[in-house]
Write a protein that holds these residues in place. Sequence first.
Motif, mmCIF file in Angstrom:
data_model
loop_
_atom_site.group_PDB
_atom_site.id
_atom_site.type_symbol
_atom_site.label_atom_id
_atom_site.label_comp_id
_atom_site.label_asym_id
_atom_site.label_seq_id
_atom_site.Cartn_x
_atom_site.Cartn_y
_atom_site.Cartn_z
ATOM 1 N N ARG A 50 -10.878 4.767 -1.977
ATOM 2 C CA ARG A 50 -10.735 4.965 -3.421
ATOM 3 C C ARG A 50 -11.893 4.265 -4.093
ATOM 4 N NH1 ARG A 50 -8.842 1.976 -7.708
ATOM 5 N NH2 ARG A 50 -8.297 3.253 -9.531
ATOM 6 N N THR A 51 -12.546 4.954 -4.992
ATOM 7 C CA THR A 51 -13.688 4.400 -5.704
ATOM 8 C C THR A 51 -13.353 4.263 -7.178
ATOM 9 O OG1 THR A 51 -15.190 5.470 -4.143
ATOM 10 C CG2 THR A 51 -16.133 4.696 -6.212
ATOM 11 N N ALA A 52 -13.604 3.080 -7.726
ATOM 12 C CA ALA A 52 -13.357 2.844 -9.140
ATOM 13 C C ALA A 52 -14.369 3.615 -9.981
ATOM 14 C CB ALA A 52 -13.445 1.349 -9.433
ATOM 15 N N PRO A 53 -14.079 3.826 -11.271
ATOM 16 C CA PRO A 53 -15.023 4.553 -12.128
ATOM 17 C C PRO A 53 -16.422 3.963 -12.161
ATOM 18 C CG PRO A 53 -12.898 4.383 -13.208
ATOM 19 C CD PRO A 53 -12.818 3.540 -11.971
ATOM 20 N N ASP A 54 -16.548 2.641 -11.954
ATOM 21 C CA ASP A 54 -17.872 2.022 -11.954
ATOM 22 C C ASP A 54 -18.550 2.090 -10.592
ATOM 23 O OD1 ASP A 54 -16.478 0.194 -10.436
ATOM 24 O OD2 ASP A 54 -16.785 -1.504 -11.793
ATOM 25 N N GLY A 55 -17.912 2.773 -9.639
ATOM 26 C CA GLY A 55 -18.485 2.938 -8.316
ATOM 27 C C GLY A 55 -18.120 1.862 -7.318
ATOM 28 N N SER A 56 -17.363 0.866 -7.725
ATOM 29 C CA SER A 56 -16.997 -0.225 -6.830
ATOM 30 C C SER A 56 -15.841 0.166 -5.930
ATOM 31 C CB SER A 56 -16.621 -1.468 -7.637
ATOM 32 O OG SER A 56 -15.492 -1.204 -8.457
ATOM 33 N N ASP A 57 -15.690 -0.557 -4.826
ATOM 34 C CA ASP A 57 -14.587 -0.322 -3.897
ATOM 35 C C ASP A 57 -13.267 -0.648 -4.570
ATOM 36 O OD1 ASP A 57 -13.309 -0.078 -1.161
ATOM 37 O OD2 ASP A 57 -12.830 -2.162 -1.665
ATOM 38 N N ALA A 58 -12.289 0.220 -4.376
ATOM 39 C CA ALA A 58 -10.978 0.006 -4.992
ATOM 40 C C ALA A 58 -9.864 0.251 -3.977
ATOM 41 C CB ALA A 58 -10.817 0.912 -6.201
ATOM 42 N N GLY A 59 -10.151 -0.054 -2.716
ATOM 43 C CA GLY A 59 -9.140 0.081 -1.679
ATOM 44 C C GLY A 59 -9.209 1.413 -0.965
ATOM 45 N N GLY A 60 -8.152 1.715 -0.241
ATOM 46 C CA GLY A 60 -8.094 2.950 0.526
ATOM 47 C C GLY A 60 -6.948 2.896 1.500
ATOM 48 N N GLY A 61 -7.118 3.572 2.618
ATOM 49 C CA GLY A 61 -6.038 3.595 3.583
ATOM 50 C C GLY A 61 -6.397 4.375 4.818
ATOM 51 N N GLU A 62 -5.377 4.917 5.466
ATOM 52 C CA GLU A 62 -5.560 5.702 6.677
ATOM 53 C C GLU A 62 -4.692 6.948 6.630
ATOM 54 O OE1 GLU A 62 -6.471 1.992 9.762
ATOM 55 O OE2 GLU A 62 -4.638 3.185 9.993
ATOM 56 N N MET A 63 -5.273 8.069 7.004
ATOM 57 C CA MET A 63 -4.529 9.308 7.210
ATOM 58 C C MET A 63 -4.283 9.469 8.704
ATOM 59 S SD MET A 63 -6.632 12.011 4.810
ATOM 60 C CE MET A 63 -5.664 13.396 5.454
ATOM 61 N N SER A 64 -3.042 9.680 9.080
ATOM 62 C CA SER A 64 -2.698 10.042 10.459
ATOM 63 C C SER A 64 -2.133 11.451 10.407
ATOM 64 C CB SER A 64 -1.659 9.076 11.035
ATOM 65 O OG SER A 64 -2.163 7.753 11.052
ATOM 66 N N VAL A 65 -2.904 12.420 10.899
ATOM 67 C CA VAL A 65 -2.553 13.822 10.729
ATOM 68 C C VAL A 65 -2.562 14.536 12.078
ATOM 69 C CG1 VAL A 65 -3.130 15.992 9.580
ATOM 70 C CG2 VAL A 65 -3.561 13.821 8.416
ATOM 71 N N MET A 66 -1.517 15.304 12.325
ATOM 72 C CA MET A 66 -1.453 16.195 13.480
ATOM 73 C C MET A 66 -1.453 17.626 12.958
ATOM 74 S SD MET A 66 1.599 16.911 16.257
ATOM 75 C CE MET A 66 1.933 15.188 16.592
ATOM 76 N N ARG A 67 -2.374 18.419 13.455
ATOM 77 C CA ARG A 67 -2.450 19.838 13.095
ATOM 78 C C ARG A 67 -2.298 20.676 14.350
ATOM 79 N NH1 ARG A 67 -6.266 17.322 9.742
ATOM 80 N NH2 ARG A 67 -6.003 17.769 7.496
ATOM 81 N N GLY A 68 -1.525 21.740 14.255
ATOM 82 C CA GLY A 68 -1.397 22.653 15.375
ATOM 83 C C GLY A 68 -0.637 22.101 16.559
ATOM 84 N N GLY A 69 0.318 21.200 16.324
ATOM 85 C CA GLY A 69 1.176 20.755 17.415
ATOM 86 C C GLY A 69 2.142 21.855 17.828
ATOM 87 N N ARG A 70 2.851 21.636 18.918
ATOM 88 C CA ARG A 70 3.799 22.643 19.382
ATOM 89 C C ARG A 70 5.104 22.616 18.598
ATOM 90 N NH1 ARG A 70 2.391 24.872 24.278
ATOM 91 N NH2 ARG A 70 0.132 24.643 24.568
#
Length: 293
Positions: A50-70
């Motif tokens: 996530r980027t703040a309006p002034d361009g500074s770091d504003a945190g984030g996270g992790e996506m754990s995604v499974m696509r096309g599983g059985r």
Amino acid sequence: MTDDMQDQKTRAADWFRKLRDDIVQAFHDIEARHVGEEEAGRFVVSNTTRTAPDGSDAGGGEMSVMRGGRVFEKVGVNISTVYGELGERAQAAMAARKGLPGMAEDPRFWASGISLVAHMQNPHVPAVHMNTRMFWTPHAWWFGGGADLNPCIEYDEDTDHFHAEMKAACDPHGATLYDELKAWADEYFYIPHRKRARGVGGIFYDDRNSGDWEADFALTQDVGRAFLPAYVPVVDKRREIPWDMDDKDVQLRHRGIYAEYNLVYDRGTKFGLETGHDPDAVLMSLPPMAKWV
């Protein structure tokens, strides 16, 4: 309200990460039970920012995604911890909805949570949504979350099981709490322009601040722990039922309704996009395929 909640913030963020890990492992195990370890779908983990309006770091996270599983056609289990200052629109919305004075003078915020949506290969297996979160401002803190079941082919026994597990999570925290949170979910997950519910409901709460942080965090943990017992038995019961293209058509049309809700009404979607979070993470909830008339 002071900002000396660092220990509580850390505990909440750590809990959401642990819950993510437990769910990812349980979903992989479902895949392995269905087709064996070698053919099981795999989660791909990627960082979000996530980027703040002034361009500074504003945190984030992790996506754990499974696509096309059985078993899982698409499932995402995201965690995030974001912070910074709320923009004017978000300030106004929060002040109006939560009755927080002083947002314009001190618009700092911090938020952490887990968000999960699963869309399934077999139309007899219901889609599902779950999230829990903690939000902080200098003016107040609160918890929110819940889980709801979204079948396109409904089985009353699955609905009863899911709701029973949600009730069991709520009951230690108040004799009437489940009824209150179920009614809140029924209202929140209603689609006005379709004049119907998104699914068969569950529980939902927001703005949870009883004045006792430990008690509200304990409720949020119990809701998170209830998710796997509520959902995994339903998946295992339905994942091998034969289906045909008529069933798939029903599923795709139902997914269209699900997508409409998430894009038009969902608070989390609106908040994530308005505050500059990674749009791929925010829109992870959308199905891989859907259909409209």
